[in-house]
Design an enzyme around this catalytic site. Structure first.
Site, mmCIF file in Angstrom:
data_model
loop_
_atom_site.group_PDB
_atom_site.id
_atom_site.type_symbol
_atom_site.label_atom_id
_atom_site.label_comp_id
_atom_site.label_asym_id
_atom_site.label_seq_id
_atom_site.Cartn_x
_atom_site.Cartn_y
_atom_site.Cartn_z
ATOM 1 N N HIS A 125 -5.556 -8.602 14.273
ATOM 2 C CA HIS A 125 -6.847 -9.289 14.172
ATOM 3 C C HIS A 125 -6.678 -10.685 13.615
ATOM 4 C CE1 HIS A 125 -6.166 -7.842 10.103
ATOM 5 N NE2 HIS A 125 -7.077 -8.709 9.672
ATOM 6 N N ASP A 127 -8.916 -12.883 10.845
ATOM 7 C CA ASP A 127 -9.908 -12.463 9.849
ATOM 8 C C ASP A 127 -11.331 -12.858 10.229
ATOM 9 O OD1 ASP A 127 -8.123 -11.210 8.119
ATOM 10 O OD2 ASP A 127 -7.558 -13.113 7.186
ATOM 11 N N HIS A 274 -2.771 -11.204 12.626
ATOM 12 C CA HIS A 274 -1.846 -10.479 11.765
ATOM 13 C C HIS A 274 -2.179 -8.995 11.772
ATOM 14 C CE1 HIS A 274 -5.262 -11.664 9.244
ATOM 15 N NE2 HIS A 274 -5.005 -10.604 8.509
ATOM 16 N N ARG A 289 -7.100 -11.269 -2.067
ATOM 17 C CA ARG A 289 -7.099 -12.288 -1.017
ATOM 18 C C ARG A 289 -8.223 -13.277 -1.265
ATOM 19 N NH1 ARG A 289 -8.491 -10.594 5.054
ATOM 20 N NH2 ARG A 289 -10.393 -11.802 4.739
HETATM 21 C C1 SIN Z 1 -5.570 -8.469 5.739
HETATM 22 O O1 SIN Z 1 -6.001 -9.395 5.056
HETATM 23 O O2 SIN Z 1 -5.881 -8.293 6.896
HETATM 24 C C2 SIN Z 1 -4.572 -7.534 5.077
HETATM 25 C C3 SIN Z 1 -3.208 -8.088 5.164
HETATM 26 C C4 SIN Z 1 -2.228 -7.317 4.341
HETATM 27 O O3 SIN Z 1 -2.630 -6.493 3.518
HETATM 28 O O4 SIN Z 1 -1.023 -7.566 4.496
#
Ligand code: SIN
Length: 298
Positions: A125, A127, A274, A289
């Protein structure tokens, strides 16, 4: 699946070219296409030293534009420093559904342990692409790692776009797709006691977007949020999206980051996707995050 090397040579020569040297940071590429580890930066100190900050921040910005995702190791930053670092790149984005840590809703919690029904970001995806103005970038600080696993994979959507045939590029030109938050977020964080909102965002975005900093074109559809291409029959949309997802997941467009405690990944959502690996159950992986607001894709 398209190959990257034809009779005319590799299609990605220009991405592997050496650029001007950096003066205040070191940049060690993970692959010629995507990802670089940055050293010579102490993000905690950077937030309290304005004189050094400006030059290093400029070079960090440049490293992000050139490498799409950048990594920093051994950064023992406080939540305030994490938030301040994000704010140096723009206003912070508040996630429409995910829980946050502490008082600031911009500090999103990333957490999975033996009792978790799922982990964040397990599918490919970009974000919150369901937002009208999806985030420009995300900065993830992992404080606790499992003994093995918990890697994050990143893929270049420039490389995915550039490897499409000219006929496919022409077909996609001018098409838009519907991105939906409702089907993703409703009930998703119930295990953390998060009550659902009356509605979650949805938006229409171009299938191919132009990056506002680099001017390069990037494929902008993802399995997580994109539901259909607008203005074509649904079966055609399903077939095209399915092809584009498979194409975008070519390992040649990817790098894979192995986390260590207090590492940071900073990715550009406008030109990457990612996917986080939840392969470490019953162990715990924890961090926070900070996400930076972006602009409407064009
Ligand atoms: C995410 O922000 O999509 C999670 C990424 C992760 O935990 O490595």
């Amino acid at each position: 699946m398209s190959s990257l090397a034809g009779r005319e040579g590799p299609r990605y020569k220009h991405l592997a070219d050496d650029s001007a040297p950096y003066e205040t940071i070191s940049v060690d590429k993970l692959t010629p296409i995507i990802g670089a580890e940055i050293s010579g930066v102490d993000i905690g100190k950077l937030m309290s030293d304005e004189s050094r900050a400006n030059r290093q921040m400029d070079e960090i910005h440049r490293a992000l534009a050139e490498n799409l995702v950048i990594f920093f190791r051994d950064q023992r930053i406080t939540p305030e420093q994490h938030l301040a670092f994000g704010r140096r790149f723009g206003e912070l984005h508040i996630h429409p559904a995910a829980p946050h840590e502490g008082d600031d809703p911009a500090l999103m919690r990333i957490y999975a342990d033996q009792n978790s029904p799922r982990a964040n970001g397990e599918g490919w995806h970009s974000d919150v692409s369901c937002d009208l103005e999806p985030p420009m970038g995300s900065i993830l600080h992992i404080r606790q790692c499992p003994p093995h696993g918990g890697d994050t994979l990143f893929a270049s959507m420039y490389a995915a776009y550039e490897a499409l045939s000219e006929r496919m590029k022409t077909y996609l030109d001018g098409l838009a797709a519907f991105h939906d938050g409702e089907s993703v977020y409703r009930g998703l964080y119930a295990n953390y006691g998060v009550a659902d909102r009356p509605a979650y965002p949805s938006a229409e975005h171009p299938v191919v977007r132009t990056h506002p900093v680099t001017g390069r074109k990037a494929l902008y559809v993802n399995r997580g949020f994109t539901r259909h291409i607008i203005g074509i029959p649904r079966d055609e949309s399903d077939a095209i999206l399915s092809y584009l997802y498979q194409h975008a997941e070519n390992p040649l467009f990817q790098c894979r980051f192995r986390w260590t405690e207090n590492a940071i990944a900073f990715w550009d959502n406008r030109c990457t996707q990612h996917r986080a690996m939840w392969d470490y159950w019953p162990h715990t992986r924890a961090g926070t995050r900070v996400t930076i607001k972006g602009e409407r894709p064009v």
